[in-house]
Structure formats: C-alpha cells, structure tokens
Design an enzyme around this catalytic site. Structure first.
Site, PDB file in Angstrom:
ATOM      1  N   ASP A 199       6.804  -1.491   3.969  1.00 42.34           N
ATOM      2  CA  ASP A 199       6.581  -2.934   3.986  1.00 42.34           C
ATOM      3  C   ASP A 199       7.816  -3.699   3.517  1.00 42.34           C
ATOM      4  O   ASP A 199       8.429  -3.347   2.508  1.00 42.34           O
ATOM      5  CB  ASP A 199       5.417  -3.306   3.059  1.00 42.34           C
ATOM      6  CG  ASP A 199       4.070  -2.835   3.589  1.00 42.34           C
ATOM      7  OD1 ASP A 199       4.055  -1.878   4.372  1.00 42.34           O
ATOM      8  OD2 ASP A 199       3.052  -3.424   3.203  1.00 42.34           O
TER       9      ASP A 199
ATOM     10  N   HIS B  46       7.674  -7.497   4.010  1.00 47.54           N
ATOM     11  CA  HIS B  46       7.009  -8.741   3.610  1.00 47.54           C
ATOM     12  C   HIS B  46       7.972  -9.901   3.378  1.00 47.54           C
ATOM     13  O   HIS B  46       7.928 -10.572   2.354  1.00 47.54           O
ATOM     14  CB  HIS B  46       6.161  -8.510   2.351  1.00 47.54           C
ATOM     15  CG  HIS B  46       4.820  -7.910   2.670  1.00 47.54           C
ATOM     16  ND1 HIS B  46       3.894  -8.544   3.472  1.00 47.54           N
ATOM     17  CD2 HIS B  46       4.250  -6.732   2.299  1.00 47.54           C
ATOM     18  CE1 HIS B  46       2.814  -7.787   3.581  1.00 47.54           C
ATOM     19  NE2 HIS B  46       3.010  -6.668   2.889  1.00 47.54           N
TER      20      HIS B  46
ATOM     21  N   ASP C 150       4.290  -4.901   8.618  1.00 48.06           N
ATOM     22  CA  ASP C 150       4.251  -5.898   7.541  1.00 48.06           C
ATOM     23  C   ASP C 150       5.649  -6.481   7.309  1.00 48.06           C
ATOM     24  O   ASP C 150       6.223  -6.407   6.227  1.00 48.06           O
ATOM     25  CB  ASP C 150       3.674  -5.317   6.252  1.00 48.06           C
ATOM     26  CG  ASP C 150       2.147  -5.331   6.264  1.00 48.06           C
ATOM     27  OD1 ASP C 150       1.560  -5.581   7.333  1.00 48.06           O
ATOM     28  OD2 ASP C 150       1.543  -5.101   5.205  1.00 48.06           O
TER      29      ASP C 150
ATOM     30  N   ASP D 238       4.933 -12.524   5.856  1.00 48.71           N
ATOM     31  CA  ASP D 238       3.989 -12.903   4.789  1.00 48.71           C
ATOM     32  C   ASP D 238       4.520 -12.535   3.413  1.00 48.71           C
ATOM     33  O   ASP D 238       5.290 -11.594   3.241  1.00 48.71           O
ATOM     34  CB  ASP D 238       2.612 -12.275   4.980  1.00 48.71           C
ATOM     35  CG  ASP D 238       1.782 -12.977   6.034  1.00 48.71           C
ATOM     36  OD1 ASP D 238       2.141 -14.111   6.408  1.00 48.71           O
ATOM     37  OD2 ASP D 238       0.767 -12.404   6.481  1.00 48.71           O
ATOM     38  N   ARG D 239       4.032 -13.297   2.426  1.00 47.88           N
ATOM     39  CA  ARG D 239       4.327 -13.099   1.007  1.00 47.88           C
ATOM     40  C   ARG D 239       5.745 -13.495   0.618  1.00 47.88           C
ATOM     41  O   ARG D 239       5.935 -14.294  -0.285  1.00 47.88           O
ATOM     42  CB  ARG D 239       4.081 -11.646   0.593  1.00 47.88           C
ATOM     43  CG  ARG D 239       2.637 -11.192   0.673  1.00 47.88           C
ATOM     44  CD  ARG D 239       1.786 -11.900  -0.351  1.00 47.88           C
ATOM     45  NE  ARG D 239       0.421 -11.408  -0.397  1.00 47.88           N
ATOM     46  CZ  ARG D 239      -0.539 -11.994  -1.088  1.00 47.88           C
ATOM     47  NH1 ARG D 239      -0.281 -13.088  -1.766  1.00 47.88           N
ATOM     48  NH2 ARG D 239      -1.748 -11.499  -1.098  1.00 47.88           N
TER      49      ARG D 239
ATOM     50  N   ASN E  40      -0.815  -4.563   9.329  1.00 49.08           N
ATOM     51  CA  ASN E  40      -1.997  -5.430   9.323  1.00 49.08           C
ATOM     52  C   ASN E  40      -1.637  -6.910   9.202  1.00 49.08           C
ATOM     53  O   ASN E  40      -2.447  -7.775   9.565  1.00 49.08           O
ATOM     54  CB  ASN E  40      -2.950  -5.028   8.192  1.00 49.08           C
ATOM     55  CG  ASN E  40      -2.362  -5.239   6.819  1.00 49.08           C
ATOM     56  OD1 ASN E  40      -1.295  -4.698   6.505  1.00 49.08           O
ATOM     57  ND2 ASN E  40      -3.026  -6.010   5.978  1.00 49.08           N
ATOM     58  N   HIS E  41      -0.430  -7.222   8.741  1.00 47.47           N
ATOM     59  CA  HIS E  41      -0.025  -8.637   8.655  1.00 47.47           C
ATOM     60  C   HIS E  41       0.591  -9.135   9.952  1.00 47.47           C
ATOM     61  O   HIS E  41       0.892 -10.324  10.063  1.00 47.47           O
ATOM     62  CB  HIS E  41       0.946  -8.838   7.493  1.00 47.47           C
ATOM     63  CG  HIS E  41       0.264  -8.934   6.167  1.00 47.47           C
ATOM     64  ND1 HIS E  41       0.034 -10.125   5.512  1.00 47.47           N
ATOM     65  CD2 HIS E  41      -0.277  -7.958   5.381  1.00 47.47           C
ATOM     66  CE1 HIS E  41      -0.594  -9.893   4.373  1.00 47.47           C
ATOM     67  NE2 HIS E  41      -0.794  -8.581   4.273  1.00 47.47           N
TER      68      HIS E  41
ATOM     69  N   HIS F 265       0.954   2.477   9.790  1.00 46.32           N
ATOM     70  CA  HIS F 265       1.002   1.487   8.722  1.00 46.32           C
ATOM     71  C   HIS F 265      -0.017   1.783   7.631  1.00 46.32           C
ATOM     72  O   HIS F 265       0.316   1.832   6.449  1.00 46.32           O
ATOM     73  CB  HIS F 265       0.770   0.080   9.266  1.00 46.32           C
ATOM     74  CG  HIS F 265       0.826  -0.953   8.168  1.00 46.32           C
ATOM     75  ND1 HIS F 265       2.003  -1.318   7.561  1.00 46.32           N
ATOM     76  CD2 HIS F 265      -0.156  -1.662   7.547  1.00 46.32           C
ATOM     77  CE1 HIS F 265       1.757  -2.203   6.617  1.00 46.32           C
ATOM     78  NE2 HIS F 265       0.456  -2.434   6.589  1.00 46.32           N
TER      79      HIS F 265
ATOM     80  N   ARG G 247     -10.095  -3.521  -1.043  1.00 45.13           N
ATOM     81  CA  ARG G 247      -9.551  -4.633  -0.256  1.00 45.13           C
ATOM     82  C   ARG G 247     -10.659  -5.516   0.307  1.00 45.13           C
ATOM     83  O   ARG G 247     -10.433  -6.697   0.564  1.00 45.13           O
ATOM     84  CB  ARG G 247      -8.704  -4.099   0.896  1.00 45.13           C
ATOM     85  CG  ARG G 247      -7.400  -3.446   0.493  1.00 45.13           C
ATOM     86  CD  ARG G 247      -6.645  -2.967   1.723  1.00 45.13           C
ATOM     87  NE  ARG G 247      -5.428  -2.233   1.393  1.00 45.13           N
ATOM     88  CZ  ARG G 247      -4.230  -2.788   1.205  1.00 45.13           C
ATOM     89  NH1 ARG G 247      -4.102  -4.096   1.297  1.00 45.13           N
ATOM     90  NH2 ARG G 247      -3.179  -2.051   0.914  1.00 45.13           N
TER      91      ARG G 247
ATOM     92  N   HIS H 126       1.772   0.037   3.638  1.00 44.36           N
ATOM     93  CA  HIS H 126       0.545  -0.728   3.368  1.00 44.36           C
ATOM     94  C   HIS H 126       0.239  -0.979   1.895  1.00 44.36           C
ATOM     95  O   HIS H 126      -0.425  -1.956   1.565  1.00 44.36           O
ATOM     96  CB  HIS H 126      -0.637  -0.039   4.041  1.00 44.36           C
ATOM     97  CG  HIS H 126      -1.878  -0.874   4.150  1.00 44.36           C
ATOM     98  ND1 HIS H 126      -1.854  -2.212   4.498  1.00 44.36           N
ATOM     99  CD2 HIS H 126      -3.192  -0.556   3.976  1.00 44.36           C
ATOM    100  CE1 HIS H 126      -3.096  -2.678   4.538  1.00 44.36           C
ATOM    101  NE2 HIS H 126      -3.923  -1.689   4.222  1.00 44.36           N
TER     102      HIS H 126
END
Length: 887
Positions: A590, A592, A624, A627-628, A656-657, A709, A760, A788
């Site tokens: 990831d 991000h 991923d 995001d973030r 998943n993002h 992922h 989650r 992930h």
C-alpha cells in the site's frame, strides 16, 4: 565518504602474477590491443583472449622528432587460463587477419569476432574475422557479410548486445571522425550489417571511446575524442525496443574526468572505467583514473565515493600506488565474474606489459539483494554475464564477512498514537458493509462461488509451463534497512537486519529455507506517439529532489488526465486478470497517496527508468494507490505513466481503495476537487475510477508466488476462480470472490485457524494459516504476498512464512510510526525485504515549511472524519473479532 555506503566506491587494482612456459607464450609489452573474455566450455575453464596491438614505439624522449609512433603491430593471439593463471600463445588454423591495432573485438559464445583497426599497410578491411575455439580447436574464419557495412575504420567500438546483435559505433575512417552506428544480427543468415537510425539523444562524433554491453542488452558508449581532439566525458546507453527501433539515452551523473583511449567493462550494472588520456596525450591522473558508472543508481563513483564534479587532477601529493598503476592509456580490459582484468597499455612513451586485477567486492555486483557468503557466485563465471539478482543494491559486509546488524528495529508507538489507532474505524466499516450488501444482492449462491474444479492439478501444471526455474521460494534471513537517523553522519546508512530481530514481525511465525537458481529476464520498452506520459515521468520521477507543490495545485488538467487514463486503459484491457510474471520482481505494498515514501523507496533501492534498474527487474504494485495520503494524484499518475512507458515491466493490480464507493470517502475525491477545481476534479476522479475497473486483480511470479491485495477469504480455493473474473468489474457488481480478494485479512496469528469475523465490518472475514496452507498446496504455490494491512515493520510473515503482508507507506495516517517495505523477489526466488523508516518531524519551523503544514493539516482533518484501520497486531478492545455478529 561522500556517498551512501551501498553506492560502493570504485575498486583498487593490483598486479597479478601470471605464468608461461616459453617467452613466446608471454604477450609482452603492448598497447592498442584487445582483451576478450570467453566463457568456460565442457573441456576448458574460462579464459581471456589477447589479440593484436603495437609491441614497439618509435620516437619519444630519445628521438629528435616530436611525439611517438606505434610500431611492431602484430596479429599474435595469446590465451590466458583464469584457473591456472597461465599464458599460452596459440596459432589457430586458417588464414589469420592482418596485423592490426586500434581494432574492435567481441565474444560470441566460444568465438571472438574482430573487426577494423589499422596496421602497417594502413586501414584494415571491414571484414569480420572469427576466432573459433569450439572443441578447443582454434581456427580462423573470415565471415562473408553481404551489402554495405561500417567500412574500414579504427578507434571504434564493438560489442555483442542482447546475446545476438553485434553493434559497432563511431571511430575514424581516415577522413573524418564518425558518429554512425551499425548492427549485425548473428542469428540471421546471410549476415548483413544494418545502419541504425536511433532515436533519442545521439552522441557526437568520436573515436577512441569505449563501449560495453550490459548482460540485459544495454550498450553503453563512454568518453572518446571528438573531431577537434578534445576528450569527452559523456556516456550514452543504446537500447532496442520491441518493434526493432533503437534509441540513445544520455546517461546521468557527473563523470570524474573526460578521457579517451581508456578501457571500460561491465560487472553487473557497474561499468568499470580505467585510465585514459587527455588533450595532448597527458594521462588522466588522480582519483579520476579509476571510476565506476553505476547504471542502476545513475551515478558516477571513484574510490572516494560519489562524484559530484570532474576531478581531472589528483588534488594531493601523496603517492598512491593503485592510482599510479592506472596512469596509462591504450590498454585493454575484460571481466569474468566479479573480477576486472587489465593488460598492458602506454604510459608516456613506455609500453607496459603488466597484468592487473580488481574485484567488484562482495555484493557490489549483486545489484539485487544481499546474499550470504555461501550463496555468492564464484569469482570465475561466464564473461560479463554475471547473473546476480538484479534490482538495486546489496549491503556491504564487515571485514569478517558478516554484516553489521543493529540490535532492534527501532520502531515504537507512543500512547497517543496507540489511542488514535484503537479508535473504531466506523466509516470504513460502514463503507465495507455497504459494498458487502451490494455483493450479496448481486452474487450467485455461495456454494457455486466456492466450488473447486476437479482439474486443479491440471490447471497448476498448465501454469507451470514455460517456467524457467525449479528453485524454491525462500525468504532471505536478513532484511535491508536504511538507518532511522535522517541527519548527521548516519544519514542514509544501510544495514542488514536479521529477521528474528524485528520485534513486531518475527514473533508470529518461523521462516522456511530452500535454495535458488538464476534464469534470464527480457526487457521491453513501449513506444508512444504522444509525450504526455514522458512529461509526467520527467516531472514526478525525481527520487532525490522531489518536493510537494507549495500551493498543492496539480500540474495536469482534466483533459490530460483523460488522455493518460485512456492510454493506460488500452494496456490493462489487453492484460490477463491474473498477470504471469518472471523474476526478478520488486513488489510494493500500500502507498495510499504517500508519494514522498514512493520517492524514498525509489531513491534507496532503485527506480524504474533506463538510468535506474528497469532493464534488470520488473515492478509490481499491489493496489491502494490513493486515499489517506496527501498526494494520491501524483502517486497514481506517475504509476500510470510508468505503465505506459514500460508496459511489460511495470505492473499494477487493484486494491480495495481503487473503487469509487471507497475513495469518495477517504480522500481521493476531495483531493481531486481541491487540487484541480470542482469541475475538473470531479471529472478526473470519475475517469480514474473508470480506469480502476480494468486493473488486473492478481499476479503470479514464476508460477510459485501469488500476489494480491487482500487475501483468499472464505471463497477462493483456486487461481482459476480469480482468472474467471471478467473486467471491467465494479465492487457492487462483483462477487464474493472479488470481495475476499480485495478485503479479507489473515487472522491475528498462526494459532487462530479457520474463518473468523473481520473487524473491518460485517460480512468480511479473516482466514487462518490452515486456509493458506491448503490454498498453496491445491495450486502448487509456495508463497502468498498480499498488502491491505499496515504492519509495523513494513512486512510481516504468517502461516509459517507461506504468506507475507507488505505495506510500503511509512507512519500511516501520521500516527502509526510504522516502517515501509518492499519485497525483492530475486531470480533464484529468494525474497528480500527492504525497509525505510518514517521520517522525523521537520527541523525547520512551520513558518518556513508551509507545504508541510498544509499536508499535515490535510491528513489530520481526514483522520478525524475517517479514522484509519488499526495497525495489524495492535490491541483493538472495542472490536471482538471472535464474535459471529459480524457475519
């Protein structure tokens, strides 16, 4: 030392004692000859072939005429046996080439090809002469070549590229200095030279340059003398694309000195350059006499380390024997394994007959992962085809052969950070739950989804077809770590850290051990009619000096985003849902939107460009990307641009993002609007998400390692199930298989087996080590690499080492204080973790670093609205994973 320790300085050379039976067997003093390495055969070990050159000089200090003239030009052939250190003069059968000097030579299997040069009768013909050593019966052959060729010339260069193409460049035809380039396909009869018209930054006309071909197929031209007699310091790489088009690329870095009549040869990714002359015949002196161009890092080094400016003089009066040894020109060099050999040359008006050797010290030629002493290739292997694991750099051992090891990983979390990460991630659970509900309403019954084909064994056998290696996957017992300190003398220090010393990672399982072997790898590069992706790469791929924009305004508009997405989408549409990759591969977890961490990883461990290590190793990113973090736009656009530039070497799979329902909530949509304006931002965000639906979903490396992922969850029992997922695919229209693939996690540790609820959110599961073992056994796999989850050491083993979680962003969400890591899967399927620590707070005040304040504020506000998922393995008191209420 001015360079990072893993940028190994140039070596020192020493005299090598050799033997011969008669005086005639000894090559004696000479210059302007060639020295060519030939691989071992079934009946003979590796050897060096010395041919031609001048064995005498006229004029000099004792003559009234100015200058010197080469004389005694010969066509004698001498063979050096590396194992016995013995010289022998050989007299091959057949018609020999005429006596010559300043010619060119290249090894083709167990043959050596000679072309051009100048002799007592003037220019040699442009005929190719082959010294055939098959079955140890030495014969001369004159090769018939049809059509026009390079023509008679001297002072040119030639080498075998990609184990197939003889490439000849530059030189002097007696009328002018040349800049042309020619190639002869040794696999295509009748033989014919083809004049090349390479694209890119073409080198100027030159003679007395050097050239050497890297084992992956890059031809590197270095230095030379231009038409005015001035020495040159530049270097150019020549590559051939898939469509047969050749391209010149200017090599980066600052050469220690301009030079001509020098010698250069590759060991791994390092071009070793020695000696040479300056204008007027003056020898290159000082540290500049011994240099290395590290093509994986894109930098020049001398014995003192990284070169930042030309060093044409010694700069000190101390006598330095190795540098004095290398005050020569017109010598010849060859490499075998990790050793560089140099014979003869000219020092002033004195012919030299000495034989020198240096070693690319242990790990220097290992342009991938560090290896133990027992794993290192012997010093005598095939010539210039030293197939070490090829990624970025190894780690320097201490004097006793053991690497220095820090006592602990040095990662910890304060109480405030712990509390923040213990907060329930309600927003993410809610989003996951919404996706789960959509999946339940769209998907077919679970028994059909989870059914396993009876042909699993046949499927696995089909996958294994074409695999070039029978090596087992093995996690290297040590990880590569960049020291946590960011300032002072320890800045950028690299060490190896034993895996059992990672207090966060190693407590959960026990590593496995196996062995390795080394197949080949193919590099291809995409030609593109438009330059947008090149603009993006030139703007963003700056591992050492990238800085975030002060006003956070993004440099692309929505039209350019659309053009970029379309070009990348066309590539993804042609790819399989499960990618089939060859080792070596560099795997990223990831990111991000933490673009600064991506640049740091590129800086420390190599980056994807012709000046970096893309010709040696593939890159695989596990999703991923957005995001973030603060720079999701930079992250995804650079990766897409690299995918367009290197479609067969840079690989992206989905996380998943990479879904609109998720990245609308966790920062990417907001970032697009804030940095591109509302209208352009929403359009760009929508277009990116359309692209995400085409991303591949998993990757197989050498049919033995599967990368994804999330995980295998409850529904995935065979690779075939993933392959059957058709793209484009959205999360809400997907299946339980897609949900498990992108969202599931391993259980807390090896002691928790079976399926358990996932904190989650409802409908999500964790899977135990028994599921991992069963999946690997069914599919004839040895390792699962997944991302992930944030893990403190950047990587974490599970299921007795059959699964590794990988996370590349450091200090996730500004609170986790975790390290970031990549995994380097070498040619022998040895997996090496390589880590970076989180950066400390900035030394300057907020007033002098406004962009840092903006970025930090962005992350803090996002974390308040959408708390991050807790770091794997950390206490989560409010979430009971053992409760069935979540399923």
């Amino acid at each position: 030392m001015s360079s990072k320790p893993w940028l190994y300085p140039a070596p020192s050379y020493r005299t090598l004692e050799t033997y011969w039976d008669t005086d005639d067997d000894a090559p004696g003093p000479r210059c302007a000859h060639t020295l060519t390495a030939v691989a071992a055969t079934k009946t003979h070990g590796p050897r060096l072939i010395l041919f031609g050159g001048a064995t005498a000089i006229e004029g000099g200090a004792t003559s009234s005429a100015p200058g010197i003239r080469l004389a005694g030009v010969t066509n004698s052939v001498h063979s050096y046996d590396v194992l016995t250190r013995k010289w022998t003069r050989i007299r091959p059968a057949g018609e020999p080439p005429s006596p010559r000097a300043a010619h060119a030579a290249a090894a083709v299997g167990t043959m050596v090809v000679f072309q051009g040069g100048i002799g007592p009768a003037g220019h040699s013909t442009d005929d190719l002469y082959v010294l055939d050593m098959t079955n140890d019966k030495f014969k001369w052959h004159r090769v018939v070549v049809q059509g026009q060729g390079p023509g008679p010339r001297y002072g040119h260069v030639m080498d075998l590229v990609g184990q197939r193409y003889l490439v000849s460049v530059s030189g002097n035809d007696g009328k002018r200095v040349l800049s042309d380039s020619w190639a002869l396909d040794t696999a295509q009869k009748p033989y014919a030279w083809a004049k090349l018209s390479p694209e890119g930054d073409r080198p100027s006309a030159r003679m007395y340059a050097t050239a050497s071909a890297r084992s992956d197929g890059m031809f590197l031209l270095c230095g030379g003398r231009d038409a005015s007699g001035a020495p040159l310091s530049d270097a150019y790489g020549l590559l051939m694309h898939r469509n047969g088009q050749w391209e010149w690329t200017l090599a980066p870095g600052v050469s220690p000195s301009p030079r001509y009549q020098h010698a250069a040869v590759f060991v791994g990714a390092r071009l070793h350059v020695t000696g040479g002359a300056l204008r007027g015949g003056r020898a290159v002196e000082g540290e500049g006499a011994i240099a290395v161009l590290d093509t994986a890092a894109g930098v020049w080094l001398d014995r003192s380390g990284l070169v930042t400016s030309s060093r044409t003089s010694k700069g000190q009066n101390d006598y330095d024997p190795p540098l004095e040894l290398m005050r020569r020109c017109r010598h010849a060099a060859a490499s075998l394994g990790v050793r560089i050999y140099i014979y003869g040359g000219l020092k002033g008006d004195i012919l030299l007959g000495d034989f020198l050797v240096a070693e690319n010290s242990s790990f220097q030629s290992e342009v991938n992962s560090p290896v133990s002493t027992s794993e290192k290739s012997p010093s005598v292997t095939s010539p210039r085809a030293f197939h070490a694991n090829t990624t970025s750099f190894g780690v320097s051992p201490s004097s006793d052969g053991e690497s220095e090891i820090p006592s602990s990983s040095g990662l910890s979390m304060d109480k405030n950070s712990m509390e923040k990460l213990r907060q329930a991630s309600a927003a993410e659970a809610e989003a996951a739950s919404a996706v789960w509900q959509a999946v339940q309403s769209q998907s077919s019954p679970l028994p059909e989804e989870t059914s396993v084909s009876d042909d699993n064994s046949q499927i696995a056998e089909t996958f294994s077809d074409g695999s070039d290696t029978e090596a087992d996957v093995r996690l290297h017992p040590r990880a590569v770590v960049v020291a946590k300190e960011a300032v002072g003398n320890l800045s950028g220090m690299v060490r190896q850290l034993s895996l059992d010393q990672f207090e966060n990672e190693s407590r959960r399982m026990i590593p496995m051990n196996n062995d390795l072997s080394y197949p080949n790898k193919k590099f291809t590069r995409q030609k593109s009619p438009q330059g947008l992706h090149k603009k993006i790469i030139s703007t963003l791929l700056r591992p050492r000096n990238w800085k975030p924009p002060a006003n956070r305004k993004f440099f692309l508009d929505s039209y350019e985003v659309g053009e970029l997405c379309y070009a990348a989408e066309q590539i993804f549409m042609q790819e399989q849902t499960v990618l089939q990759l060859k080792a070596p591969v560099k795997v990223f977890g990831d990111l991000h939107g933490q673009f600064g961490d991506l640049m740091r990883l590129f800086d420390e461990y190599g980056f994807p460009s012709a000046a970096g290590d893309i010709t040696y190793i593939d890159y695989l990113f596990l999703g991923d990307y957005v995001d973030r973090g603060q720079h999701s736009l930079e992250t995804i656009t650079l990766l897409l641009a690299l995918k367009i530039e290197y479609p067969d070497n840079v690989h992206l799979i989905r996380g998943n993002h990479e879904a609109a329902d998720i990245n609308a909530l966790f920062g990417f949509r907001i970032e697009c609007i804030e940095r591109m304006g509302e209208s352009d931002g929403i359009w760009a965000w929508t277009r990116f998400n359309q692209l995400f639906n085409y991303l591949p979903l998993a990757a197989l490396i050498e049919k033995k390692i599967i990368c994804m992922h999330g995980g295998i969850g409850r529904s995935i029992n065979s690779v075939e199930q993933i392959e059957k997922l058709e793209r484009p695919i959205t999360m809400d229209a997907g299946s339980i298989i897609l949900m498990d693939l992108l969202w599931s996690d391993p259980t807390e540790n090896d002691g928790v087996e079976g399926l358990r609820p996932n904190a989650r959110g409802p409908g999500l599961v964790t899977f135990g080590p028994d599921r991992v073992t069963d999946f690997c056994k069914r599919n004839k796999l040895q390792l699962i690499i997944r991302a992930h989850e944030c893990v403190m050491d950047g990587f974490e083993r599970f299921a007795q080492g059959q699964l590794i979680t990988l996370f590349s962003a450091t200090n996730y969400c500004g609170t986790a204080n975790n390290a970031g890591a990549i995994l380097v899967v070498g040619r022998g399927l040895v997996v090496v973790p390589k880590l970076i620590h989180p950066l400390p707070p900035p030394l300057q005040s907020p007033e002098t670093s406004p962009e840092r304040v903006i970025d930090d504020t962005w992350m803090q506000e996002l974390n308040i609205q959408r708390p991050p998922t807790p770091t794997r393995g950390r206490p989560q008191p409010d979430l009971d994973r053992n409760s069935l209420a979540y399923i």
